[in-house]
Design a protein around this motif. Structure first.
Motif, mmCIF file in Angstrom:
data_model
loop_
_atom_site.group_PDB
_atom_site.id
_atom_site.type_symbol
_atom_site.label_atom_id
_atom_site.label_comp_id
_atom_site.label_asym_id
_atom_site.label_seq_id
_atom_site.Cartn_x
_atom_site.Cartn_y
_atom_site.Cartn_z
ATOM 1 N N UNK A 109 0.845 -1.195 0.000
ATOM 2 C CA UNK A 109 0.000 0.000 0.000
ATOM 3 C C UNK A 109 0.881 1.245 0.000
ATOM 4 N N UNK A 110 0.317 2.363 -0.462
ATOM 5 C CA UNK A 110 1.053 3.619 -0.424
ATOM 6 C C UNK A 110 1.370 3.991 1.016
ATOM 7 N N UNK A 111 0.415 3.760 1.934
ATOM 8 C CA UNK A 111 0.647 4.064 3.338
ATOM 9 C C UNK A 111 1.836 3.302 3.901
ATOM 10 N N UNK A 112 1.972 2.037 3.501
ATOM 11 C CA UNK A 112 3.107 1.243 3.952
ATOM 12 C C UNK A 112 4.420 1.802 3.446
ATOM 13 N N UNK A 113 4.447 2.169 2.165
ATOM 14 C CA UNK A 113 5.672 2.739 1.588
ATOM 15 C C UNK A 113 6.031 4.045 2.287
ATOM 16 N N UNK A 114 5.006 4.885 2.519
ATOM 17 C CA UNK A 114 5.231 6.171 3.184
ATOM 18 C C UNK A 114 5.841 5.963 4.566
ATOM 19 N N UNK A 115 5.330 4.980 5.300
ATOM 20 C CA UNK A 115 5.853 4.684 6.630
ATOM 21 C C UNK A 115 7.292 4.214 6.599
ATOM 22 N N UNK A 116 7.611 3.333 5.669
ATOM 23 C CA UNK A 116 8.976 2.836 5.573
ATOM 24 C C UNK A 116 9.928 3.928 5.068
ATOM 25 N N UNK A 117 9.420 4.824 4.232
ATOM 26 C CA UNK A 117 10.244 5.954 3.785
ATOM 27 C C UNK A 117 10.594 6.862 4.960
ATOM 28 N N UNK A 118 9.703 6.932 5.959
ATOM 29 C CA UNK A 118 9.994 7.725 7.147
ATOM 30 C C UNK A 118 11.191 7.138 7.891
ATOM 31 N N UNK A 119 11.208 5.808 8.048
ATOM 32 C CA UNK A 119 12.358 5.158 8.676
ATOM 33 C C UNK A 119 13.616 5.361 7.868
ATOM 34 N N UNK A 120 13.473 5.312 6.555
ATOM 35 C CA UNK A 120 14.586 5.579 5.641
ATOM 36 C C UNK A 120 15.109 6.999 5.885
ATOM 37 N N UNK A 121 14.191 7.950 6.099
ATOM 38 C CA UNK A 121 14.580 9.337 6.354
ATOM 39 C C UNK A 121 15.395 9.492 7.614
ATOM 40 N N UNK A 122 15.073 8.695 8.656
ATOM 41 C CA UNK A 122 15.857 8.739 9.892
ATOM 42 C C UNK A 122 17.290 8.308 9.618
ATOM 43 N N UNK A 123 17.443 7.215 8.883
ATOM 44 C CA UNK A 123 18.783 6.762 8.519
ATOM 45 C C UNK A 123 19.513 7.792 7.677
ATOM 46 N N UNK A 124 18.782 8.408 6.755
ATOM 47 C CA UNK A 124 19.358 9.430 5.882
ATOM 48 C C UNK A 124 19.883 10.608 6.693
ATOM 49 N N UNK A 125 19.119 11.037 7.703
ATOM 50 C CA UNK A 125 19.532 12.179 8.520
ATOM 51 C C UNK A 125 20.830 11.890 9.263
ATOM 52 N N UNK A 126 20.891 10.725 9.900
ATOM 53 C CA UNK A 126 22.099 10.368 10.645
ATOM 54 C C UNK A 126 23.314 10.306 9.723
ATOM 55 N N UNK A 127 23.076 9.846 8.496
ATOM 56 C CA UNK A 127 24.192 9.705 7.567
ATOM 57 C C UNK A 127 24.657 11.042 7.000
ATOM 58 N N UNK A 128 23.729 11.809 6.380
ATOM 59 C CA UNK A 128 24.185 12.978 5.620
ATOM 60 C C UNK A 128 24.716 14.102 6.506
ATOM 61 N N UNK A 129 24.126 14.282 7.698
ATOM 62 C CA UNK A 129 24.632 15.341 8.578
ATOM 63 C C UNK A 129 26.048 15.031 9.029
ATOM 64 N N UNK A 130 26.335 13.753 9.223
ATOM 65 C CA UNK A 130 27.659 13.337 9.687
ATOM 66 C C UNK A 130 28.644 13.218 8.534
ATOM 67 N N UNK A 131 28.146 12.814 7.349
ATOM 68 C CA UNK A 131 29.035 12.605 6.205
ATOM 69 C C UNK A 131 29.706 13.897 5.759
ATOM 70 N N UNK A 132 28.945 14.982 5.719
ATOM 71 C CA UNK A 132 29.518 16.254 5.280
ATOM 72 C C UNK A 132 30.634 16.692 6.217
ATOM 73 N N UNK A 133 30.372 16.627 7.524
ATOM 74 C CA UNK A 133 31.409 17.041 8.474
ATOM 75 C C UNK A 133 32.600 16.081 8.444
ATOM 76 N N UNK A 134 32.355 14.790 8.164
ATOM 77 C CA UNK A 134 33.447 13.815 8.078
ATOM 78 C C UNK A 134 34.341 14.109 6.878
ATOM 79 N N UNK A 135 33.732 14.386 5.724
ATOM 80 C CA UNK A 135 34.518 14.685 4.522
ATOM 81 C C UNK A 135 35.347 15.954 4.727
ATOM 82 N N UNK A 136 34.707 16.993 5.300
ATOM 83 C CA UNK A 136 35.432 18.243 5.534
ATOM 84 C C UNK A 136 36.541 18.036 6.565
ATOM 85 N N UNK A 137 36.251 17.272 7.611
ATOM 86 C CA UNK A 137 37.234 17.064 8.665
ATOM 87 C C UNK A 137 38.412 16.198 8.253
#
Length: 403
Positions: A109-137
């Protein structure tokens, strides 16, 4: 005579952008895969809508849930990374992406995909915020060149993502979800074995840190501008596939062309503009041109000319590639705080715009006319330009590599 620290800083600045430690390339490779996830679903949006009997606004919630959770989760990335360390924060984010992308591919269902995309977004946040500072550092070439490398990874990921998404999506709309999961697992292994352990910061972060960072006028200004221009960016990403009247392959090729121009201009053109013009003028011009381009998409939609929309979408990559590098580089210099904190604060505002705009674009087309989302996106981008010009005194003092 210069101190050892100063001399080391000079060496870092003199290093070429491509002369990087293996750890930087490992993070950059993982960034490519992470950003592939952003555009991988573009070619399958119409297919999901048709096969799951959903409206445009319902399907656009795939972007809304992803961006909303990403934006809110940015507020805790500093707390998490200061306790887990850079390496394990990256790995945690990537593992969440692996899991939730795969689960998205199993949804019915679309609702199921939307929910799993939310979990995907949590992983994305932890990764991209840290990745930029890691590359610069970890980079040996200075902040500006390191950010260009990051933006190149972003552009490459965004360009290859739709191409792969089109190929996998032509088999099944579920294919791109499993594709992201598999590729991110490869990136996980790269980070696990190639990234050295980076010492944790002496001071632990708090949820209040990003809000304190936004008290600096320059960072707040850039965040507001990004929030507004993302209305145009995600109108292009989430809504334009519906008016180009192409199959999964065709949409993949269009966004591949868009992403290639985004990647090339962010690496080749943006640095030249940085050296020659002021930050405020450069960003203002690029965003104005992007707003005009969205207007062209609206006219193409009115005239039932998919070709006009296709060309305008591809051309938009030029303006967005240059702007992304300019504004991200400015953000890293906009406040006297940790780079990861500045990135998290800015991204919090940026992704809020990305959360509202996809759903609103679908609704505007249902409430009014097919071209309305493009006009609205263009208007919001222009409001962003007005905000930047009105508050230019706060941003004008930002110095990028001596310019």
């Amino acid at each position: 005579m210069k101190s050892d620290t100063s001399a080391q800083g000079d060496l870092r600045e003199r290093g070429g952008m491509l002369s990087q430690p293996k750890a930087v390339w490992a993070v950059a490779f993982a960034c490519v895969i992470s950003f592939m996830g952003l555009g991988l679903v573009d070619p399958i949006l119409p297919a999901i809508a048709e096969q799951l009997h959903a409206s445009k606004s319902q399907v656009s919630l795939l972007f809304t849930s992803y961006n909303l959770v990403t934006g809110i989760a940015m507020l805790i990335t500093g707390v998490v990374s200061s306790r887990l360390g850079v390496k394990w924060t990256l790995l945690t984010g990537m593992l969440l992406t692996v899991i939730f992308a795969a689960l998205g591919g199993t949804a019915d269902t679309v609702g199921g995909i939307v929910g799993f995309r939310a979990g995907w977004g949590l992983g994305n946040a932890l990764f991209i915020a840290t990745a930029l500072s890691a590359i610069v550092g970890l980079s040996t070439s200075g902040t500006a060149k390191a950010i260009i490398l990051y933006e190149a990874a972003l552009g490459l990921g965004i360009s290859v993502g739709p191409l792969l998404g089109g190929e996998l999506g032509s088999i099944s709309w579920r294919g791109p979800f499993f594709g992201v999961s598999g590729l991110m697992l490869i990136g996980f292994l790269f980070i696990l074995f190639m990234l050295p352990k980076i010492p944790k910061p002496k001071k632990r972060g708090s949820i209040a840190d990003p809000f304190k960072a936004l008290s600096y006028p320059a960072l707040l200004t850039l965040g507001i501008v990004a929030l507004l221009y993302n209305f145009g960016f995600f109108t292009l990403m989430a809504y334009s596939p519906y008016v180009m009247h192409l199959d999964e392959h065709g949409l993949g090729y269009v966004f591949f062309g868009w992403g290639i121009l985004l990647a090339v201009t962010s690496v080749v053109v943006a640095p030249k503009i940085q050296r020659r013009f002021s930050t405020v003028s450069s960003i203002s011009v690029m965003l104005t041109l992007f707003a005009i381009d969205l207007g062209v998409m609206a006219v193409g939609t009115i005239n039932n000319s998919p070709t006009t929309v296709i060309v305008a979408v591809i051309v938009a990559g030029i303006f967005l590639g240059i702007n992304n590098t300019l504004i991200t580089t400015a953000v890293m210099q906009a406040a006297p705080v940790e780079r990861s904190t500045a990135s998290a604060a800015y991204s919090f505002l940026r992704f809020l715009g990305g959360a509202i705009s996809p759903w609103l674009a679908g609704k505007l087309s249902e409430w009014y006319a097919a071209e309305t989302p493009f006009y609205f996106g263009a208007a919001m981008v222009l409001v962003g330009v007005i905000v930047l010009l009105f508050r230019r005194r706060h941003v004008a003092s930002i110095v990028i590599d001596g310019h």
